[in-house]
Design an enzyme around this catalytic site. Structure first.
Site, PDB file in Angstrom:
ATOM      1  N   ASP A 146       0.819  -1.211   0.000  1.00  0.00           N
ATOM      2  CA  ASP A 146       0.000   0.000   0.000  1.00  0.00           C
ATOM      3  C   ASP A 146       0.850   1.257   0.000  1.00  0.00           C
ATOM      4  O   ASP A 146       0.341   2.359  -0.153  1.00  0.00           O
ATOM      5  CB  ASP A 146      -0.936   0.014   1.221  1.00  0.00           C
ATOM      6  CG  ASP A 146      -2.298  -0.553   0.887  1.00  0.00           C
ATOM      7  OD1 ASP A 146      -2.522  -0.896  -0.288  1.00  0.00           O
ATOM      8  OD2 ASP A 146      -3.139  -0.655   1.792  1.00  0.00           O
ATOM      9  N   ASP A 451     -10.658  -6.740  10.920  1.00  0.00           N
ATOM     10  CA  ASP A 451     -10.529  -8.177  11.190  1.00  0.00           C
ATOM     11  C   ASP A 451     -11.648  -8.687  12.092  1.00  0.00           C
ATOM     12  O   ASP A 451     -12.340  -9.658  11.751  1.00  0.00           O
ATOM     13  CB  ASP A 451      -9.150  -8.480  11.799  1.00  0.00           C
ATOM     14  CG  ASP A 451      -8.711  -7.432  12.823  1.00  0.00           C
ATOM     15  OD1 ASP A 451      -9.496  -6.512  13.100  1.00  0.00           O
ATOM     16  OD2 ASP A 451      -7.597  -7.553  13.342  1.00  0.00           O
TER      17      ASP A 451
HETATM   18  O1  LIG Z   1      -3.639   1.217   4.690  1.00  0.00           O
HETATM   19  C1  LIG Z   1      -3.124   0.236   5.204  1.00  0.00           C
HETATM   20  C2  LIG Z   1      -2.831   0.157   6.579  1.00  0.00           C
HETATM   21  C3  LIG Z   1      -2.235  -0.986   7.074  1.00  0.00           C
HETATM   22  N1  LIG Z   1      -1.912  -2.013   6.269  1.00  0.00           N
HETATM   23  C4  LIG Z   1      -1.247  -3.212   6.834  1.00  0.00           C
HETATM   24  O2  LIG Z   1      -1.973  -3.703   7.911  1.00  0.00           O
HETATM   25  C5  LIG Z   1      -1.109  -4.397   8.787  1.00  0.00           C
HETATM   26  C6  LIG Z   1      -1.408  -4.044  10.229  1.00  0.00           C
HETATM   27  O3  LIG Z   1      -1.036  -2.736  10.509  1.00  0.00           O
HETATM   28  P1  LIG Z   1      -0.236  -2.333  11.823  1.00  0.00           P
HETATM   29  O4  LIG Z   1       0.043  -0.897  11.743  1.00  0.00           O
HETATM   30  O5  LIG Z   1       0.885  -3.266  12.045  1.00  0.00           O
HETATM   31  O6  LIG Z   1      -1.350  -2.509  12.917  1.00  0.00           O
HETATM   32  P2  LIG Z   1      -1.376  -3.425  14.221  1.00  0.00           P
HETATM   33  O7  LIG Z   1      -2.035  -2.623  15.268  1.00  0.00           O
HETATM   34  O8  LIG Z   1      -0.115  -4.039  14.564  1.00  0.00           O
HETATM   35  O9  LIG Z   1      -2.382  -4.490  13.640  1.00  0.00           O
HETATM   36  C7  LIG Z   1      -3.342  -5.251  14.302  1.00  0.00           C
HETATM   37  O10 LIG Z   1      -4.623  -4.662  14.230  1.00  0.00           O
HETATM   38  C8  LIG Z   1      -5.123  -4.416  12.919  1.00  0.00           C
HETATM   39  C9  LIG Z   1      -6.511  -3.883  13.052  1.00  0.00           C
HETATM   40  O11 LIG Z   1      -6.533  -2.690  13.746  1.00  0.00           O
HETATM   41  C10 LIG Z   1      -5.124  -5.697  12.116  1.00  0.00           C
HETATM   42  O12 LIG Z   1      -5.452  -5.389  10.791  1.00  0.00           O
HETATM   43  C11 LIG Z   1      -3.764  -6.311  12.145  1.00  0.00           C
HETATM   44  O13 LIG Z   1      -3.741  -7.518  11.432  1.00  0.00           O
HETATM   45  C12 LIG Z   1      -3.353  -6.566  13.568  1.00  0.00           C
HETATM   46  O14 LIG Z   1      -2.055  -7.138  13.614  1.00  0.00           O
HETATM   47  C13 LIG Z   1       0.311  -4.050   8.380  1.00  0.00           C
HETATM   48  O15 LIG Z   1       0.903  -5.164   7.773  1.00  0.00           O
HETATM   49  C14 LIG Z   1       0.114  -2.929   7.401  1.00  0.00           C
HETATM   50  O16 LIG Z   1       1.079  -2.931   6.419  1.00  0.00           O
HETATM   51  C15 LIG Z   1      -2.197  -1.962   4.933  1.00  0.00           C
HETATM   52  O17 LIG Z   1      -1.907  -2.892   4.188  1.00  0.00           O
HETATM   53  N2  LIG Z   1      -2.801  -0.839   4.435  1.00  0.00           N
END
Ligand SMILES: O=c1ccn([C@@H]2O[C@H](COP(=O)(O)OP(=O)(O)O[C@H]3O[C@H](CO)[C@@H](O)[C@H](O)[C@H]3O)[C@@H](O)[C@H]2O)c(=O)[nH]1
Ligand SMILES: [Mn+2]
Length: 738
Positions: A146, A451
């Protein structure tokens, strides 16, 4: 028995087993005694409200409402604890009887920003899943970027070259884990390395690759020389930005190609780069949008029946994870009911005593396993194996047993160019217009926790889900290493979950008669995080204020009503300590968790609560604040030393400091008054519980005081925060308490 016979004998056997944790009845008995105590507290509160005009009437009623909210929340947390279930797959049976019948598996890795999620980290995840112990011709890996970054694309190309050495190396020496970074950073005993030459050469090749990637990023642009190596770079003309670019789809390794072999001459898995189209002022729906584009593009290219989705930091830590997960889907009796298999989120950078409580032992081992026991395991966004059908929106039906598609991509005669062109259409931003994507199909849009809400809709379409927490963690990611990042992450989560509670997806309504009542309650443990901030704030603000003014809020120590308060307090906490220890935590980590719970509730959850209300009024839009996966050197060092990182004067930190100071000043005030005023001393027997509450808050806040008064490093709380907190506390003390 010969192999033939044993295969026959095993063919009909179940591929997994479910075991229920013992002690269910005991736990229920225990819960009822606590509940009885709670009822007594309610009764006491109701029958002892100070009369109209008496001091402390409002505060008392507030205490009662807060305790009602706490009690209600506690009730929600009980049913999951009665139904903790463990799922056990038998992967050897799968190996013997189903090897030829294995379905295609598509693995999605999501990344969104080359700075916050360094490409070198992303490709480690990619390499770890490319090296899975699974037939490579049935494995396709998709990287969704993204960030639309050519650095990430370049890193992926590098990874595709390195995989030719890495995969055979993993296979030959059965190494674990298969993320090169994680593998090479382990401690090695020189004697245990089977083939030192090959080991060193592989390590060198990995490190050279890492350096090349870092060099490109440091330089800030990709040289012509590199660009000439792959025509994929032509996609990045100067119009391409993170927020605005055409769809880019590149098949980096084509598994059908006879030349895509590793150094041992064995076929490589297919590897695809995808950057879906983005347009300014066009909603792209964050990760949910990326996942839906992945679902469509992958259906065109490989169409695996099983999808594994991973965040870019979550590398595979167990080579057999696919096979284990497949046991649940392929089982002949119960497999067809299962939509997804969720693994817990584990991290490889948890420090001793876990200062930010990133590893929620009891949540992973008890709560989520309990929800799994009701067939309603949460979908947590990463580390989850899905049945493509159910993720795409199909309803569960008892009759339709899945016929697994065992074909490889070999039969597909379309050229790479055709596949890429077709995929670009599927990854364009207008494609979803007027379709059910984001509503009935794929991941649900409009919520920062796409999710959880998607998992719920899948369950409400009749599917079951499995929570699988194996001994050896299947995936390991990067946990936030500063307080700031933790709190922002929890704000996103609690806000998203509270939105779900308020939307048409509220489990009690949407899930009514579709999932079990206990599962609906289990969902609400998380969905109601945000409003839980209110009674918590009340409990850390009002008792100290009342203490300063000598207004009692609890029964006398000598009164029999004191007993239920003590019983509920002690039993809750002792229970929680025992639970944490049994789940592998330590006393210190438990104590740190209590601090983080208090901080999260009074900051993240509170801001989430306020923001949800504002959004409900239509005043702002959903966002997704990405979690940074890298930290500056001094910050990482303090993390390793278990020192809390503040270092700025954010509004959350000011709030934390204010609440801590309020309790400290109130305690100090109470001490002075006890010595100076005889009347106050007489009241002490009724005030002592409040002293206890304030003292507890002060003790939990020890690192905050340290950061305010003692520390000199960059991670301390700036003086302005101390100043503001003292001003706020002084103002608060001027408010007359009613
Ligand atoms: O516009 C976006 C925003 C995020 N991501 C991906 O989403 C994932 C999760 O993002 P992150 O910033 O790491 O969030 P976390 O808080 O660690 O994520 C948790 O919480 C999210 C929901 O809030 C879930 O989607 C994730 O799977 C879960 O690990 C990463 O691989 C990002 O690259 C995208 O692909 N596009
Ligand atoms: Mn993450």
């Amino acid at each position: 028995m010969g192999r033939e016979e044993s295969v026959k004998a095993e063919a009909g056997l179940p591929l997994f087993d479910i075991k229920q944790a013992k002690g269910r009845v005991c736990h229920q008995l225990f819960s009822s005694t606590v509940f009885f105590g709670i009822c007594l507290i309610w009764f006491y509160r109701l029958t002892n409200i100070p009369g109209a005009g008496q001091q402390g009437r409002m505060s008392w009623i507030g205490m009662f409402i807060s305790e009602l909210m706490f009690s209600f929340y506690w009730i929600l947390t009980q049913p999951v604890r009665w139904n903790v279930s463990y799922y056990l797959p038998f992967k050897d049976r799968l190996l013997h009887s189903y090897e030829e019948k294995l379905p295609g598996v598509d693995i999605f890795v999501c990344t969104a920003d080359p700075i916050m999620e360094p490409p070198a980290m992303v490709i480690n995840t990619i390499l770890s899943v490319m090296a899975y112990n699974y037939p490579p011709e049935k494995l396709t890996i998709y990287l969704s970027d993204d960030g639309g970054s050519n650095f990430t694309f370049y890193a992926l190309l590098e990874a595709s070259h390195f995989s030719k050495r890495w995969i055979p190396f993993c296979r030959k020496f059965s190494i674990e884990p298969r993320s090169p970074e994680a593998y090479f950073s382990q401690h090695f005993d020189a004697q245990n390395i089977v083939n030192p030459q090959e080991w060193l050469a592989t390590k060198k090749q990995y490190e050279d690759m890492k350096e090349r990637i870092q060099a490109v990023i440091n330089k800030g642009s990709i040289s012509e020389e590199i660009k000439n190596q792959h025509k994929g770079f032509l996609e990045w003309n100067h119009n391409v930005t993170k927020q605005n670019h055409h769809p880019i789809v590149k098949i980096v390794i084509d598994g059908r190609d006879k030349k895509s072999l590793d150094n041992d001459g064995i076929q490589l898995p297919t590897l695809v780069y995808l950057a879906r189209e983005k347009k300014l002022n066009w909603p792209h729906n964050f990760k949910a949008g990326a996942m839906n584009a992945l679902i469509r593009v992958s259906s065109e290219i490989s169409n695996g029946d099983i999808i594994l989705n991973l965040d870019c930091d979550m590398y595979a830590n167990n080579t057999d994870a696919i096979r284990e997960a497949l046991c649940f889907f392929i089982d002949e009796q119960r497999g067809h009911q299962i939509a997804y298999v969720q693994h817990p989120q584990n991290f490889n950078n948890i420090i001793k005593n876990d200062i930010y409580a990133n590893n929620p032992h009891a949540v992973n081992k008890v709560e989520l396993a309990g929800l799994g026991g009701y067939g309603a395991a949460l979908f947590c966004g990463t580390g989850c194996f899905h049945r493509r059908n159910s993720l795409c929106g199909s309803k569960y039906s008892n009759e339709n047993k899945q016929v697994w598609n065992v074909k490889t991509r070999k039969g597909d005669k379309r050229t790479i160019n055709e596949l890429e062109q077709r995929s670009k259409v599927l990854a364009s931003s207008i494609y979803e217009k007027g379709t059910q994507w984001g509503k009935e199909m794929g991941l649900v849009y409009g919520c920062p926790v796409e999710d959880i809400v998607t998992g719920l809709t899948i369950q409400c379409r009749g599917w079951k889900s499995v929570y699988y927490n194996p001994e050896r963690e299947a995936f390991l990611g990067v946990a936030p290493a500063t307080l700031d990042i933790c709190l922002i992450q929890f704000k996103r989560w609690s806000e998203g979950m509270f939105q779900i509670f308020f939307s048409k997806y509220c489990p009690f309504i949407y899930g009514h008669k579709k999932i079990k009542l206990c599962a609906q309650m289990g969902y609400c443990i998380y969905l109601l995080w945000a409003p839980l901030s209110l009674p918590t704030l009340y409990y850390v603000i009002v008792p100290p204020l009342c203490l300063l003014q000598g207004i009692p809020l609890f029964p006398k120590v000598s009164s029999p009503w004191f007993i239920p308060f003590v019983y509920v307090f002690l039993s809750r906490n002792i229970y929680s300590i025992v639970e944490a220890l049994r789940c592998g935590s330590t006393i210190k980590a438990w104590w740190n968790l209590q601090r983080m719970v208090m901080i999260r509730r009074t900051t993240s959850f509170f801001f989430a609560f306020v923001d949800t209300i504002i959004k409900k009024l239509g005043l702002s839009q959903t966002t997704f604040v990405l979690t940074a996966k890298v930290a500056a050197e001094d910050v990482s060092k303090r993390y390793e030393q278990q020192v809390m990182e503040f270092g700025s004067s954010s509004i959350m930190f000011t709030l934390i400091a204010t609440l801590a100071m309020l309790n400290l000043i109130s305690l100090a005030g109470a001490a002075v008054k006890t010595v100076m005023l005889v009347e106050y001393l007489k009241e002490m027997e009724r005030l002592i519980s409040q002293v206890g509450v304030c003292a507890l808050v002060v003790m939990l806040n020890a690192p905050v005081f340290e950061a305010l008064f003692l520390r000199k490093d960059k991670g301390r709380l700036p003086f302005s925060v101390l100043f503001k907190s003292v001003v706020f506390v002084s103002l608060a003390c001027l408010i007359p308490v009613r």
